[in-house]
Motif scaffolding. Structure first.
Motif, PDB file in Angstrom:
ATOM      1  N   ALA A  15     -36.726  -8.033 -28.568  1.00 58.89           N
ATOM      2  CA  ALA A  15     -36.437  -6.613 -28.565  1.00 58.89           C
ATOM      3  C   ALA A  15     -35.651  -6.049 -27.377  1.00 58.89           C
ATOM      4  N   PHE A  16     -35.219  -7.055 -26.286  1.00 61.69           N
ATOM      5  CA  PHE A  16     -34.177  -6.526 -25.334  1.00 61.69           C
ATOM      6  C   PHE A  16     -33.044  -6.233 -25.860  1.00 61.69           C
ATOM      7  N   LEU A  17     -32.651  -6.786 -27.070  1.00 64.88           N
ATOM      8  CA  LEU A  17     -31.294  -6.400 -27.799  1.00 64.88           C
ATOM      9  C   LEU A  17     -31.218  -4.880 -27.886  1.00 64.88           C
ATOM     10  N   PHE A  18     -32.153  -4.306 -28.116  1.00 59.78           N
ATOM     11  CA  PHE A  18     -32.114  -2.749 -28.370  1.00 59.78           C
ATOM     12  C   PHE A  18     -32.353  -2.118 -26.962  1.00 59.78           C
ATOM     13  N   GLY A  19     -31.073  -1.853 -26.400  1.00 59.03           N
ATOM     14  CA  GLY A  19     -31.335  -0.995 -25.213  1.00 59.03           C
ATOM     15  C   GLY A  19     -30.289  -0.420 -24.952  1.00 59.03           C
ATOM     16  N   ASN A  20     -30.360   0.161 -23.689  1.00 60.44           N
ATOM     17  CA  ASN A  20     -29.184   1.157 -23.235  1.00 60.44           C
ATOM     18  C   ASN A  20     -27.993   0.185 -22.508  1.00 60.44           C
ATOM     19  N   HIS A  21     -27.602  -1.162 -22.738  1.00 59.82           N
ATOM     20  CA  HIS A  21     -26.638  -1.717 -22.089  1.00 59.82           C
ATOM     21  C   HIS A  21     -25.417  -1.582 -23.032  1.00 59.82           C
ATOM     22  N   ASP A  22     -24.256  -1.584 -22.334  1.00 56.90           N
ATOM     23  CA  ASP A  22     -22.949  -1.316 -23.282  1.00 56.90           C
ATOM     24  C   ASP A  22     -22.117  -2.774 -23.538  1.00 56.90           C
ATOM     25  N   GLY A  23     -22.373  -3.788 -22.728  1.00 54.65           N
ATOM     26  CA  GLY A  23     -21.581  -4.984 -22.774  1.00 54.65           C
ATOM     27  C   GLY A  23     -22.286  -5.928 -23.690  1.00 54.65           C
ATOM     28  N   GLN A  24     -21.701  -6.881 -24.244  1.00 58.44           N
ATOM     29  CA  GLN A  24     -22.303  -7.877 -25.118  1.00 58.44           C
ATOM     30  C   GLN A  24     -22.685  -9.159 -24.584  1.00 58.44           C
ATOM     31  N   VAL A  25     -22.163  -9.383 -23.160  1.00 56.97           N
ATOM     32  CA  VAL A  25     -22.546 -10.535 -22.461  1.00 56.97           C
ATOM     33  C   VAL A  25     -24.352 -10.570 -22.168  1.00 56.97           C
ATOM     34  N   GLY A  68     -45.606 -18.185 -26.645  1.00 57.36           N
ATOM     35  CA  GLY A  68     -44.334 -18.508 -26.743  1.00 57.36           C
ATOM     36  C   GLY A  68     -43.493 -17.572 -27.911  1.00 57.36           C
ATOM     37  N   TRP A  69     -44.047 -17.625 -29.071  1.00 59.42           N
ATOM     38  CA  TRP A  69     -43.557 -16.774 -30.172  1.00 59.42           C
ATOM     39  C   TRP A  69     -43.598 -15.374 -29.701  1.00 59.42           C
ATOM     40  N   PHE A  70     -44.501 -14.735 -29.088  1.00 55.53           N
ATOM     41  CA  PHE A  70     -44.722 -13.302 -28.334  1.00 55.53           C
ATOM     42  C   PHE A  70     -43.323 -13.293 -27.661  1.00 55.53           C
ATOM     43  N   MET A  71     -43.089 -14.068 -26.683  1.00 53.42           N
ATOM     44  CA  MET A  71     -41.856 -14.019 -25.677  1.00 53.42           C
ATOM     45  C   MET A  71     -40.706 -14.067 -26.553  1.00 53.42           C
ATOM     46  N   VAL A  72     -40.428 -14.863 -27.622  1.00 52.72           N
ATOM     47  CA  VAL A  72     -39.152 -14.661 -28.410  1.00 52.72           C
ATOM     48  C   VAL A  72     -39.066 -13.273 -29.009  1.00 52.72           C
ATOM     49  N   LEU A  73     -40.358 -12.661 -29.532  1.00 52.73           N
ATOM     50  CA  LEU A  73     -40.110 -11.225 -29.945  1.00 52.73           C
ATOM     51  C   LEU A  73     -39.646 -10.276 -28.872  1.00 52.73           C
ATOM     52  N   VAL A  74     -40.093 -10.579 -27.653  1.00 53.31           N
ATOM     53  CA  VAL A  74     -39.972  -9.677 -26.621  1.00 53.31           C
ATOM     54  C   VAL A  74     -38.435 -10.026 -26.182  1.00 53.31           C
ATOM     55  N   LEU A  75     -38.221 -10.866 -26.350  1.00 54.65           N
ATOM     56  CA  LEU A  75     -36.609 -11.002 -25.990  1.00 54.65           C
ATOM     57  C   LEU A  75     -35.602 -10.516 -26.768  1.00 54.65           C
ATOM     58  N   ASN A  81     -26.499  -9.454 -24.236  1.00 48.05           N
ATOM     59  CA  ASN A  81     -26.988  -9.913 -25.646  1.00 48.05           C
ATOM     60  C   ASN A  81     -26.910 -11.448 -25.911  1.00 48.05           C
ATOM     61  N   LEU A  82     -25.623 -11.849 -25.380  1.00 45.30           N
ATOM     62  CA  LEU A  82     -25.587 -13.343 -25.492  1.00 45.30           C
ATOM     63  C   LEU A  82     -26.489 -14.196 -24.758  1.00 45.30           C
ATOM     64  N   TRP A  83     -26.728 -13.604 -23.482  1.00 49.75           N
ATOM     65  CA  TRP A  83     -27.688 -14.426 -22.662  1.00 49.75           C
ATOM     66  C   TRP A  83     -29.266 -14.162 -23.432  1.00 49.75           C
ATOM     67  N   ILE A  84     -29.476 -13.146 -23.783  1.00 48.41           N
ATOM     68  CA  ILE A  84     -30.744 -12.741 -24.465  1.00 48.41           C
ATOM     69  C   ILE A  84     -31.042 -13.754 -25.614  1.00 48.41           C
ATOM     70  N   LEU A  85     -29.605 -13.696 -26.421  1.00 48.51           N
ATOM     71  CA  LEU A  85     -30.012 -14.645 -27.805  1.00 48.51           C
ATOM     72  C   LEU A  85     -30.099 -16.091 -27.134  1.00 48.51           C
ATOM     73  N   GLY A  86     -29.439 -16.515 -26.086  1.00 47.60           N
ATOM     74  CA  GLY A  86     -29.409 -17.976 -25.672  1.00 47.60           C
ATOM     75  C   GLY A  86     -30.688 -18.257 -25.102  1.00 47.60           C
ATOM     76  N   PHE A  87     -31.363 -17.582 -24.585  1.00 54.56           N
ATOM     77  CA  PHE A  87     -32.764 -17.996 -24.158  1.00 54.56           C
ATOM     78  C   PHE A  87     -33.904 -18.018 -25.294  1.00 54.56           C
ATOM     79  N   ALA A  88     -33.560 -16.940 -26.040  1.00 54.33           N
ATOM     80  CA  ALA A  88     -34.492 -16.739 -27.331  1.00 54.33           C
ATOM     81  C   ALA A  88     -34.260 -18.093 -28.162  1.00 54.33           C
ATOM     82  N   ALA A  89     -33.015 -18.381 -28.493  1.00 55.83           N
ATOM     83  CA  ALA A  89     -32.885 -19.663 -29.336  1.00 55.83           C
ATOM     84  C   ALA A  89     -33.326 -20.785 -28.660  1.00 55.83           C
TER      85      ALA A  89
END
Length: 109
Positions: free
Chosen positions: A69-79, A60-67, A81-89
């Motif tokens: 890590a998805f924040l650093f990618g090639n996407h332009d929008g912030q939506v 579970g903690w490993f999956m939080v780190l993986v999520l 990031n909000l979903w990724i942060l929501g799932f991680a939280a």
């Protein structure tokens, strides 16, 4: 067309070797000829109430780190990031709740 019996699903008038039995602490069941009713069957025997244990918590903690890590990618929008942060939280909340539950449990694993 032959009318269908309610209990056996067969046409009326057909004999079957099954019988309905009343079982203590269970609902009634249809018993085949030559078999005994089930007296006790624990859900733990089937593995329905098992826990993931330490490996599941580490995963579970490993999956939080993986999520995160998805924040650093090639996407332009912030939506995204909000979903990724929501799932991680949400996952962090579940892991903290589980740790608190195990700490206060009568018999923790």
């Amino acid at each position: 067309m032959t009318p269908v019996s309610e209990h056996s699903g067969r046409g009326q008038g057909h004999q079957t070797s099954a019988r309905v039995v009343e079982q203590s602490e269970r609902e009634e069941g249809i018993l085949r000829a030559g078999e005994a009713p089930i007296t006790h069957e624990s859900p733990e025997d089937w593995g329905w109430h098992g826990q993931a244990g330490k490996a599941g918590r580490i995963g579970g903690w490993f999956m939080v780190l993986v999520l995160l890590a998805f924040l650093f990618g090639n996407h332009d929008g912030q939506v995204e990031n909000l979903w990724i942060l929501g799932f991680a939280a949400y996952l962090v909340g579940l892991l903290i709740w589980d740790a608190r539950r195990r700490k206060n449990a009568w018999r923790s694993r």
